[in-house]
Write a protein that holds these residues in place. Structure first.
Motif, PDB file in Angstrom:
ATOM      1  N   LEU A  26       0.852  -1.185   0.000  1.00 40.40           N
ATOM      2  CA  LEU A  26       0.000   0.000   0.000  1.00 40.40           C
ATOM      3  C   LEU A  26       0.891   1.241   0.000  1.00 40.40           C
ATOM      4  N   THR A  27       0.366   2.326  -0.525  1.00 44.60           N
ATOM      5  CA  THR A  27       1.146   3.566  -0.509  1.00 44.60           C
ATOM      6  C   THR A  27       1.208   4.133   0.907  1.00 44.60           C
ATOM      7  N   ILE A  28       2.210   4.952   1.147  1.00 39.90           N
ATOM      8  CA  ILE A  28       2.334   5.631   2.449  1.00 39.90           C
ATOM      9  C   ILE A  28       1.085   6.496   2.708  1.00 39.90           C
ATOM     10  N   PRO A  29       0.608   7.298   1.715  1.00 37.96           N
ATOM     11  CA  PRO A  29      -0.624   8.056   1.978  1.00 37.96           C
ATOM     12  C   PRO A  29      -1.814   7.166   2.342  1.00 37.96           C
ATOM     13  N   PHE A  30      -1.945   6.003   1.698  1.00 39.31           N
ATOM     14  CA  PHE A  30      -3.057   5.092   2.020  1.00 39.31           C
ATOM     15  C   PHE A  30      -2.954   4.655   3.484  1.00 39.31           C
ATOM     16  N   ILE A  31      -1.753   4.271   3.902  1.00 42.09           N
ATOM     17  CA  ILE A  31      -1.552   3.819   5.288  1.00 42.09           C
ATOM     18  C   ILE A  31      -1.855   4.954   6.263  1.00 42.09           C
ATOM     19  N   ILE A  32      -1.333   6.140   5.984  1.00 37.94           N
ATOM     20  CA  ILE A  32      -1.567   7.301   6.854  1.00 37.94           C
ATOM     21  C   ILE A  32      -3.063   7.629   6.911  1.00 37.94           C
ATOM     22  N   GLY A  33      -3.714   7.663   5.755  1.00 40.74           N
ATOM     23  CA  GLY A  33      -5.140   8.005   5.691  1.00 40.74           C
ATOM     24  C   GLY A  33      -6.034   7.003   6.385  1.00 40.74           C
ATOM     25  N   SER A  34      -5.600   5.747   6.415  1.00 43.37           N
ATOM     26  CA  SER A  34      -6.422   4.699   7.046  1.00 43.37           C
ATOM     27  C   SER A  34      -6.667   4.970   8.520  1.00 43.37           C
ATOM     28  N   GLN A  35      -5.781   5.730   9.134  1.00 46.69           N
ATOM     29  CA  GLN A  35      -5.929   6.014  10.576  1.00 46.69           C
ATOM     30  C   GLN A  35      -7.231   6.734  10.885  1.00 46.69           C
ATOM     31  N   ASN A  36      -7.814   7.390   9.886  1.00 48.58           N
ATOM     32  CA  ASN A  36      -9.096   8.072  10.087  1.00 48.58           C
ATOM     33  C   ASN A  36     -10.219   7.089  10.391  1.00 48.58           C
ATOM     34  N   TYR A  37      -9.994   5.808  10.145  1.00 48.96           N
ATOM     35  CA  TYR A  37     -11.020   4.789  10.358  1.00 48.96           C
ATOM     36  C   TYR A  37     -10.725   3.894  11.563  1.00 48.96           C
ATOM     37  N   LEU A  38      -9.678   4.237  12.288  1.00 55.41           N
ATOM     38  CA  LEU A  38      -9.374   3.467  13.499  1.00 55.41           C
ATOM     39  C   LEU A  38     -10.407   3.775  14.568  1.00 55.41           C
ATOM     40  N   PRO A  39     -10.904   2.744  15.262  1.00 54.28           N
ATOM     41  CA  PRO A  39     -11.847   3.014  16.350  1.00 54.28           C
ATOM     42  C   PRO A  39     -11.129   3.685  17.527  1.00 54.28           C
ATOM     43  N   ASN A  40     -11.749   4.662  18.126  1.00 54.23           N
ATOM     44  CA  ASN A  40     -11.229   5.324  19.341  1.00 54.23           C
ATOM     45  C   ASN A  40      -9.790   5.793  19.202  1.00 54.23           C
ATOM     46  N   ASN A  41      -9.451   6.391  18.070  1.00 48.72           N
ATOM     47  CA  ASN A  41      -8.080   6.861  17.913  1.00 48.72           C
ATOM     48  C   ASN A  41      -8.073   8.339  17.567  1.00 48.72           C
ATOM     49  N   SER A  42      -7.610   9.141  18.506  1.00 43.74           N
ATOM     50  CA  SER A  42      -7.551  10.569  18.222  1.00 43.74           C
ATOM     51  C   SER A  42      -6.161  10.963  17.730  1.00 43.74           C
ATOM     52  N   TYR A  43      -5.141  10.204  18.126  1.00 46.29           N
ATOM     53  CA  TYR A  43      -3.784  10.521  17.700  1.00 46.29           C
ATOM     54  C   TYR A  43      -3.477   9.844  16.371  1.00 46.29           C
ATOM     55  N   LYS A  44      -2.902  10.592  15.444  1.00 48.36           N
ATOM     56  CA  LYS A  44      -2.568  10.034  14.134  1.00 48.36           C
ATOM     57  C   LYS A  44      -1.075  10.213  13.850  1.00 48.36           C
ATOM     58  N   GLN A  45      -0.449   9.128  13.407  1.00 46.31           N
ATOM     59  CA  GLN A  45       0.965   9.190  13.050  1.00 46.31           C
ATOM     60  C   GLN A  45       1.156   9.990  11.767  1.00 46.31           C
ATOM     61  N   ASN A  46       2.304  10.667  11.681  1.00 43.98           N
ATOM     62  CA  ASN A  46       2.693  11.287  10.426  1.00 43.98           C
ATOM     63  C   ASN A  46       3.699  10.363   9.733  1.00 43.98           C
ATOM     64  N   ILE A  47       4.228  10.760   8.593  1.00 44.37           N
ATOM     65  CA  ILE A  47       5.152   9.904   7.840  1.00 44.37           C
ATOM     66  C   ILE A  47       6.360   9.525   8.683  1.00 44.37           C
ATOM     67  N   SER A  48       6.950  10.486   9.343  1.00 44.02           N
ATOM     68  CA  SER A  48       8.145  10.236  10.145  1.00 44.02           C
ATOM     69  C   SER A  48       7.874   9.217  11.249  1.00 44.02           C
ATOM     70  N   GLU A  49       6.780   9.412  11.978  1.00 45.96           N
ATOM     71  CA  GLU A  49       6.434   8.489  13.071  1.00 45.96           C
ATOM     72  C   GLU A  49       6.142   7.091  12.538  1.00 45.96           C
ATOM     73  N   LEU A  50       5.472   7.016  11.391  1.00 39.28           N
ATOM     74  CA  LEU A  50       5.187   5.720  10.777  1.00 39.28           C
ATOM     75  C   LEU A  50       6.489   4.985  10.456  1.00 39.28           C
ATOM     76  N   ILE A  51       7.427   5.671   9.816  1.00 41.96           N
ATOM     77  CA  ILE A  51       8.690   5.033   9.421  1.00 41.96           C
ATOM     78  C   ILE A  51       9.469   4.578  10.654  1.00 41.96           C
ATOM     79  N   TYR A  52       9.561   5.423  11.680  1.00 45.60           N
ATOM     80  CA  TYR A  52      10.269   5.011  12.908  1.00 45.60           C
ATOM     81  C   TYR A  52       9.560   3.844  13.591  1.00 45.60           C
ATOM     82  N   ASP A  53       8.231   3.820  13.511  1.00 43.48           N
ATOM     83  CA  ASP A  53       7.458   2.720  14.075  1.00 43.48           C
ATOM     84  C   ASP A  53       7.781   1.416  13.335  1.00 43.48           C
ATOM     85  N   ILE A  54       7.849   1.482  12.015  1.00 46.67           N
ATOM     86  CA  ILE A  54       8.187   0.302  11.214  1.00 46.67           C
ATOM     87  C   ILE A  54       9.586  -0.202  11.570  1.00 46.67           C
ATOM     88  N   VAL A  55      10.537   0.723  11.684  1.00 49.20           N
ATOM     89  CA  VAL A  55      11.924   0.346  12.001  1.00 49.20           C
ATOM     90  C   VAL A  55      12.007  -0.339  13.364  1.00 49.20           C
TER      91      VAL A  55
END
Length: 160
Positions: A26-55
Protein backbone atom coordinates in the motif's frame (compact mmCIF):
# COMPACT_ATOMS: atom_id res chain seq x y z
CA UNK A 1 -8.03 -8.33 28.37
CA UNK A 2 -6.09 -8.20 25.12
CA UNK A 3 -7.02 -5.35 22.86
CA UNK A 4 -6.30 -6.53 19.33
CA UNK A 5 -5.26 -3.07 18.14
CA UNK A 6 -2.61 -2.90 20.87
CA UNK A 7 -1.03 -6.20 19.83
CA UNK A 8 -0.87 -5.45 16.12
CA UNK A 9 -0.28 -1.97 14.82
CA UNK A 10 -2.78 -0.58 12.33
CA UNK A 11 -0.24 -0.61 9.49
CA UNK A 12 0.74 -4.22 10.24
CA UNK A 13 -2.94 -5.24 10.07
CA UNK A 14 -3.49 -3.37 6.78
CA UNK A 15 -0.40 -4.77 5.07
CA UNK A 16 -1.09 -8.32 6.26
CA UNK A 17 -4.77 -8.27 5.17
CA UNK A 18 -3.77 -6.74 1.83
CA UNK A 19 -1.19 -9.52 1.32
CA UNK A 20 -3.82 -12.11 2.34
CA UNK A 21 -5.93 -10.83 -0.57
CA UNK A 22 -3.03 -11.68 -2.90
CA UNK A 23 -2.01 -8.07 -3.37
CA UNK A 24 1.30 -6.29 -2.94
CA UNK A 25 1.73 -3.28 -0.70
CA UNK A 26 0.00 0.00 0.00
CA UNK A 27 1.15 3.57 -0.51
CA UNK A 28 2.33 5.63 2.45
CA UNK A 29 -0.62 8.06 1.98
CA UNK A 30 -3.06 5.09 2.02
CA UNK A 31 -1.55 3.82 5.29
CA UNK A 32 -1.57 7.30 6.85
CA UNK A 33 -5.14 8.00 5.69
CA UNK A 34 -6.42 4.70 7.05
CA UNK A 35 -5.93 6.01 10.58
CA UNK A 36 -9.10 8.07 10.09
CA UNK A 37 -11.02 4.79 10.36
CA UNK A 38 -9.37 3.47 13.50
CA UNK A 39 -11.85 3.01 16.35
CA UNK A 40 -11.23 5.32 19.34
CA UNK A 41 -8.08 6.86 17.91
CA UNK A 42 -7.55 10.57 18.22
CA UNK A 43 -3.78 10.52 17.70
CA UNK A 44 -2.57 10.03 14.13
CA UNK A 45 0.96 9.19 13.05
CA UNK A 46 2.69 11.29 10.43
CA UNK A 47 5.15 9.90 7.84
CA UNK A 48 8.14 10.24 10.15
CA UNK A 49 6.43 8.49 13.07
CA UNK A 50 5.19 5.72 10.78
CA UNK A 51 8.69 5.03 9.42
CA UNK A 52 10.27 5.01 12.91
CA UNK A 53 7.46 2.72 14.07
CA UNK A 54 8.19 0.30 11.21
CA UNK A 55 11.92 0.35 12.00
CA UNK A 56 11.20 -0.53 15.64
CA UNK A 57 8.68 -3.26 14.73
CA UNK A 58 9.35 -6.89 15.45
CA UNK A 59 6.66 -8.55 13.33
CA UNK A 60 8.01 -8.50 9.80
CA UNK A 61 10.27 -6.63 7.43
CA UNK A 62 8.69 -3.91 5.32
CA UNK A 63 10.11 -3.02 1.91
CA UNK A 64 9.52 0.27 0.13
CA UNK A 65 9.68 -0.22 -3.62
CA UNK A 66 8.31 1.21 -6.83
CA UNK A 67 5.04 -0.34 -7.98
CA UNK A 68 4.48 -0.38 -11.73
CA UNK A 69 0.74 -0.88 -11.17
CA UNK A 70 0.21 2.39 -9.33
CA UNK A 71 3.25 4.25 -10.72
CA UNK A 72 4.37 5.20 -7.25
CA UNK A 73 6.16 3.80 -4.21
CA UNK A 74 4.48 1.29 -1.93
CA UNK A 75 5.30 -0.31 1.40
CA UNK A 76 4.88 -4.07 1.47
CA UNK A 77 5.77 -7.07 3.57
CA UNK A 78 9.09 -7.93 1.93
CA UNK A 79 9.13 -10.72 -0.61
CA UNK A 80 12.18 -12.97 -1.03
CA UNK A 81 12.77 -11.66 -4.54
CA UNK A 82 12.89 -7.98 -3.51
CA UNK A 83 16.46 -6.76 -4.07
CA UNK A 84 16.89 -4.22 -1.29
CA UNK A 85 19.18 -2.23 0.93
CA UNK A 86 18.66 -1.19 4.55
CA UNK A 87 18.95 2.54 5.32
CA UNK A 88 20.85 3.10 8.56
CA UNK A 89 19.25 4.63 11.65
CA UNK A 90 21.60 6.98 13.52
CA UNK A 91 24.55 5.33 11.69
CA UNK A 92 23.47 1.91 13.00
CA UNK A 93 22.29 -1.08 11.00
CA UNK A 94 18.61 -2.03 11.15
CA UNK A 95 16.76 -4.90 9.46
CA UNK A 96 13.05 -4.02 9.61
CA UNK A 97 12.74 -1.48 6.79
CA UNK A 98 14.33 -2.02 3.41
CA UNK A 99 14.17 -0.06 0.17
CA UNK A 100 14.39 -1.30 -3.42
CA UNK A 101 18.08 -1.16 -4.35
CA UNK A 102 17.35 0.75 -7.56
CA UNK A 103 16.04 3.66 -5.49
CA UNK A 104 19.06 4.19 -3.25
CA UNK A 105 19.77 7.48 -5.05
CA UNK A 106 16.15 8.59 -4.56
CA UNK A 107 16.00 7.82 -0.86
CA UNK A 108 19.54 7.96 0.51
CA UNK A 109 21.58 5.94 2.98
CA UNK A 110 19.77 6.82 6.21
CA UNK A 111 16.27 6.59 7.67
CA UNK A 112 16.41 10.37 8.15
CA UNK A 113 17.03 10.93 4.41
CA UNK A 114 14.38 8.34 3.55
CA UNK A 115 11.80 10.18 5.67
CA UNK A 116 12.69 13.56 4.14
CA UNK A 117 12.23 12.10 0.64
CA UNK A 118 8.96 10.34 1.54
CA UNK A 119 7.60 13.60 2.98
CA UNK A 120 8.60 15.41 -0.21
CA UNK A 121 6.83 12.77 -2.34
CA UNK A 122 3.73 12.15 -0.23
CA UNK A 123 2.92 15.08 2.08
CA UNK A 124 0.79 16.88 -0.53
CA UNK A 125 -1.55 13.95 -1.19
CA UNK A 126 -1.87 13.42 2.58
CA UNK A 127 -2.60 17.11 3.22
CA UNK A 128 -5.20 17.02 0.42
CA UNK A 129 -6.77 13.85 1.89
CA UNK A 130 -6.15 12.10 -1.46
CA UNK A 131 -4.77 8.84 -0.10
CA UNK A 132 -5.51 6.45 -2.95
CA UNK A 133 -3.17 6.14 -5.96
CA UNK A 134 -4.64 5.51 -9.39
CA UNK A 135 -2.18 4.67 -12.17
CA UNK A 136 -1.60 7.49 -14.60
CA UNK A 137 0.34 5.62 -17.29
CA UNK A 138 0.60 8.60 -19.64
CA UNK A 139 2.48 10.64 -17.06
CA UNK A 140 4.12 7.62 -15.42
CA UNK A 141 3.05 8.98 -12.06
CA UNK A 142 0.18 8.31 -9.70
CA UNK A 143 -3.05 10.28 -9.78
CA UNK A 144 -4.13 10.81 -6.17
CA UNK A 145 -7.81 10.47 -5.24
CA UNK A 146 -9.91 10.36 -2.11
CA UNK A 147 -10.58 6.86 -0.78
CA UNK A 148 -13.03 4.94 -2.96
CA UNK A 149 -16.00 3.10 -1.46
CA UNK A 150 -14.00 -0.11 -1.96
CA UNK A 151 -10.99 1.36 -0.11
CA UNK A 152 -13.18 2.40 2.82
CA UNK A 153 -14.79 -1.06 3.05
CA UNK A 154 -11.35 -2.73 3.02
CA UNK A 155 -9.99 -0.42 5.74
CA UNK A 156 -13.06 -0.76 7.99
CA UNK A 157 -12.97 -4.58 7.62
CA UNK A 158 -9.29 -4.57 8.64
CA UNK A 159 -9.97 -2.62 11.82
CA UNK A 160 -12.98 -4.65 13.02
Amino acid sequence: MGNKMKQNKYWEILLKKHRDKGKDGLTIPFIIGSQNYLPNNSYKQNISELIYDIVSSNLFEICIRFCMGTNTFIAEIRKERNVCYFPKINNNEQNKLSVGIYHKNDFGESIKELIENLIEKFQNPIDNKTYSAEPNTNERTAKWNKFSAEDKIFIKECFK
